[in-house]
Design a protein around this motif. Structure first.
Motif, PDB file in Angstrom:
ATOM      1  N   MET A 177     -24.440   7.558  14.187  1.00  0.00           N
ATOM      2  CA  MET A 177     -24.408   7.964  12.797  1.00  0.00           C
ATOM      3  C   MET A 177     -25.308   7.022  11.992  1.00  0.00           C
ATOM      4  N   LYS A 178     -26.082   7.600  11.108  1.00  0.00           N
ATOM      5  CA  LYS A 178     -26.945   6.796  10.247  1.00  0.00           C
ATOM      6  C   LYS A 178     -26.181   6.383   8.989  1.00  0.00           C
ATOM      7  N   LEU A 179     -26.613   5.272   8.405  1.00  0.00           N
ATOM      8  CA  LEU A 179     -25.960   4.751   7.210  1.00  0.00           C
ATOM      9  C   LEU A 179     -25.947   5.779   6.084  1.00  0.00           C
ATOM     10  N   ILE A 180     -27.010   6.548   5.928  1.00  0.00           N
ATOM     11  CA  ILE A 180     -27.101   7.542   4.851  1.00  0.00           C
ATOM     12  C   ILE A 180     -26.003   8.601   4.969  1.00  0.00           C
ATOM     13  N   GLU A 181     -25.485   8.804   6.172  1.00  0.00           N
ATOM     14  CA  GLU A 181     -24.411   9.777   6.368  1.00  0.00           C
ATOM     15  C   GLU A 181     -23.065   9.258   5.864  1.00  0.00           C
ATOM     16  N   LEU A 182     -22.937   7.954   5.701  1.00  0.00           N
ATOM     17  CA  LEU A 182     -21.692   7.351   5.217  1.00  0.00           C
ATOM     18  C   LEU A 182     -21.702   7.093   3.718  1.00  0.00           C
ATOM     19  N   ALA A 183     -22.851   6.723   3.203  1.00  0.00           N
ATOM     20  CA  ALA A 183     -22.940   6.300   1.798  1.00  0.00           C
ATOM     21  C   ALA A 183     -23.022   7.500   0.852  1.00  0.00           C
ATOM     22  N   ARG A 184     -22.308   7.417  -0.245  1.00  0.00           N
ATOM     23  CA  ARG A 184     -22.425   8.432  -1.307  1.00  0.00           C
ATOM     24  C   ARG A 184     -23.705   8.166  -2.096  1.00  0.00           C
ATOM     25  N   ILE A 185     -23.960   6.879  -2.370  1.00  0.00           N
ATOM     26  CA  ILE A 185     -25.180   6.457  -3.065  1.00  0.00           C
ATOM     27  C   ILE A 185     -25.793   5.309  -2.278  1.00  0.00           C
ATOM     28  N   LEU A 186     -27.098   5.381  -2.051  1.00  0.00           N
ATOM     29  CA  LEU A 186     -27.837   4.312  -1.386  1.00  0.00           C
ATOM     30  C   LEU A 186     -29.164   4.202  -2.123  1.00  0.00           C
ATOM     31  N   ARG A 187     -29.353   3.108  -2.846  1.00  0.00           N
ATOM     32  CA  ARG A 187     -30.577   2.965  -3.643  1.00  0.00           C
ATOM     33  C   ARG A 187     -31.113   1.544  -3.558  1.00  0.00           C
ATOM     34  N   SER A 188     -32.396   1.424  -3.838  1.00  0.00           N
ATOM     35  CA  SER A 188     -33.040   0.113  -3.881  1.00  0.00           C
ATOM     36  C   SER A 188     -33.608  -0.099  -5.271  1.00  0.00           C
ATOM     37  N   LYS A 189     -33.738  -1.381  -5.630  1.00  0.00           N
ATOM     38  CA  LYS A 189     -34.331  -1.730  -6.922  1.00  0.00           C
ATOM     39  C   LYS A 189     -34.671  -3.210  -6.922  1.00  0.00           C
ATOM     40  N   ASN A 190     -35.424  -3.617  -7.900  1.00  0.00           N
ATOM     41  CA  ASN A 190     -35.749  -5.034  -8.044  1.00  0.00           C
ATOM     42  C   ASN A 190     -34.523  -5.820  -8.475  1.00  0.00           C
ATOM     43  N   ALA A 191     -34.477  -7.042  -8.013  1.00  0.00           N
ATOM     44  CA  ALA A 191     -33.514  -8.022  -8.527  1.00  0.00           C
ATOM     45  C   ALA A 191     -34.393  -9.151  -9.064  1.00  0.00           C
ATOM     46  N   GLY A 192     -35.072  -8.875 -10.154  1.00  0.00           N
ATOM     47  CA  GLY A 192     -36.106  -9.769 -10.659  1.00  0.00           C
ATOM     48  C   GLY A 192     -37.401  -9.490  -9.911  1.00  0.00           C
ATOM     49  N   PRO A 193     -38.475 -10.201 -10.213  1.00  0.00           N
ATOM     50  CA  PRO A 193     -39.763  -9.916  -9.590  1.00  0.00           C
ATOM     51  C   PRO A 193     -39.890 -10.401  -8.147  1.00  0.00           C
ATOM     52  N   LEU A 194     -38.963 -11.237  -7.695  1.00  0.00           N
ATOM     53  CA  LEU A 194     -39.089 -11.848  -6.369  1.00  0.00           C
ATOM     54  C   LEU A 194     -38.151 -11.289  -5.305  1.00  0.00           C
ATOM     55  N   TYR A 195     -37.166 -10.502  -5.710  1.00  0.00           N
ATOM     56  CA  TYR A 195     -36.155 -10.004  -4.769  1.00  0.00           C
ATOM     57  C   TYR A 195     -36.000  -8.498  -4.879  1.00  0.00           C
ATOM     58  N   ILE A 196     -35.583  -7.902  -3.762  1.00  0.00           N
ATOM     59  CA  ILE A 196     -35.220  -6.489  -3.718  1.00  0.00           C
ATOM     60  C   ILE A 196     -33.730  -6.432  -3.402  1.00  0.00           C
ATOM     61  N   THR A 197     -33.043  -5.487  -3.998  1.00  0.00           N
ATOM     62  CA  THR A 197     -31.617  -5.350  -3.744  1.00  0.00           C
ATOM     63  C   THR A 197     -31.291  -3.896  -3.452  1.00  0.00           C
ATOM     64  N   PHE A 198     -30.278  -3.693  -2.648  1.00  0.00           N
ATOM     65  CA  PHE A 198     -29.835  -2.364  -2.249  1.00  0.00           C
ATOM     66  C   PHE A 198     -28.385  -2.210  -2.654  1.00  0.00           C
ATOM     67  N   ASP A 199     -28.073  -1.104  -3.278  1.00  0.00           N
ATOM     68  CA  ASP A 199     -26.699  -0.782  -3.654  1.00  0.00           C
ATOM     69  C   ASP A 199     -26.231   0.354  -2.750  1.00  0.00           C
ATOM     70  N   LEU A 200     -25.112   0.136  -2.085  1.00  0.00           N
ATOM     71  CA  LEU A 200     -24.510   1.150  -1.231  1.00  0.00           C
ATOM     72  C   LEU A 200     -23.118   1.419  -1.774  1.00  0.00           C
ATOM     73  N   MET A 201     -22.853   2.660  -2.125  1.00  0.00           N
ATOM     74  CA  MET A 201     -21.551   3.028  -2.672  1.00  0.00           C
ATOM     75  C   MET A 201     -20.941   4.117  -1.802  1.00  0.00           C
ATOM     76  N   PHE A 202     -19.641   4.017  -1.595  1.00  0.00           N
ATOM     77  CA  PHE A 202     -18.948   4.891  -0.659  1.00  0.00           C
ATOM     78  C   PHE A 202     -17.790   5.613  -1.337  1.00  0.00           C
ATOM     79  N   ASP A 203     -17.399   6.737  -0.747  1.00  0.00           N
ATOM     80  CA  ASP A 203     -16.292   7.527  -1.284  1.00  0.00           C
ATOM     81  C   ASP A 203     -14.938   6.859  -1.084  1.00  0.00           C
ATOM     82  N   ASN A 204     -14.840   6.025  -0.050  1.00  0.00           N
ATOM     83  CA  ASN A 204     -13.550   5.395   0.232  1.00  0.00           C
ATOM     84  C   ASN A 204     -13.738   4.103   1.027  1.00  0.00           C
ATOM     85  N   ARG A 205     -12.671   3.348   1.142  1.00  0.00           N
ATOM     86  CA  ARG A 205     -12.702   2.052   1.827  1.00  0.00           C
ATOM     87  C   ARG A 205     -13.021   2.198   3.312  1.00  0.00           C
TER      88      ARG A 205
END
Length: 98
Positions: A1-29
């Motif tokens: 199973m791929k991670l995208i199949e588990l996550a409700r939301i999976l996104r990337s964005k900057n965490a300032g100009p030097l870092y990248i961050t990923f937010d993974l949100m799920f429907d349940n624990r």
């Protein structure tokens, strides 16, 4: 199973100009815990060619979410940068096998 199949939301964005961050949100624990058990620094290192010592994986159980952060390969907006906002970096993570 791929991670995208588990996550409700999976996104990337900057965490300032030097870092990248990923937010993974799920429907349940249960889904969050399964993802957390399957996501390793080794897998992220392989997917993004970043030293695993520089990777942070933080779980936020109260909201069934995971945050992953590591340094960008180049500074956001620099001449070598091809994703100023860091919003197009999530697919290698999404395809990680859990």
């Amino acid at each position: 199973m791929k991670l995208i199949e588990l996550a409700r939301i999976l996104r990337s964005k900057n965490a300032g100009p030097l870092y990248i961050t990923f937010d993974l949100m799920f429907d349940n624990r249960e889904k969050m815990q399964k993802a957390l058990n399957g996501i390793t620094k080794e897998k992220i290192e392989k997917a993004y060619n970043v030293d695993q010592k520089l990777i942070d994986i933080i779980s936020y159980e109260i909201v069934d979410s995971i945050k992953i952060t590591f340094p960008r390969k180049c500074i956001s907006g620099s001449i070598h940068d091809d994703d100023v906002y860091g919003c197009q970096q999530h697919m290698p993570l999404a395809n990680i096998e859990i």
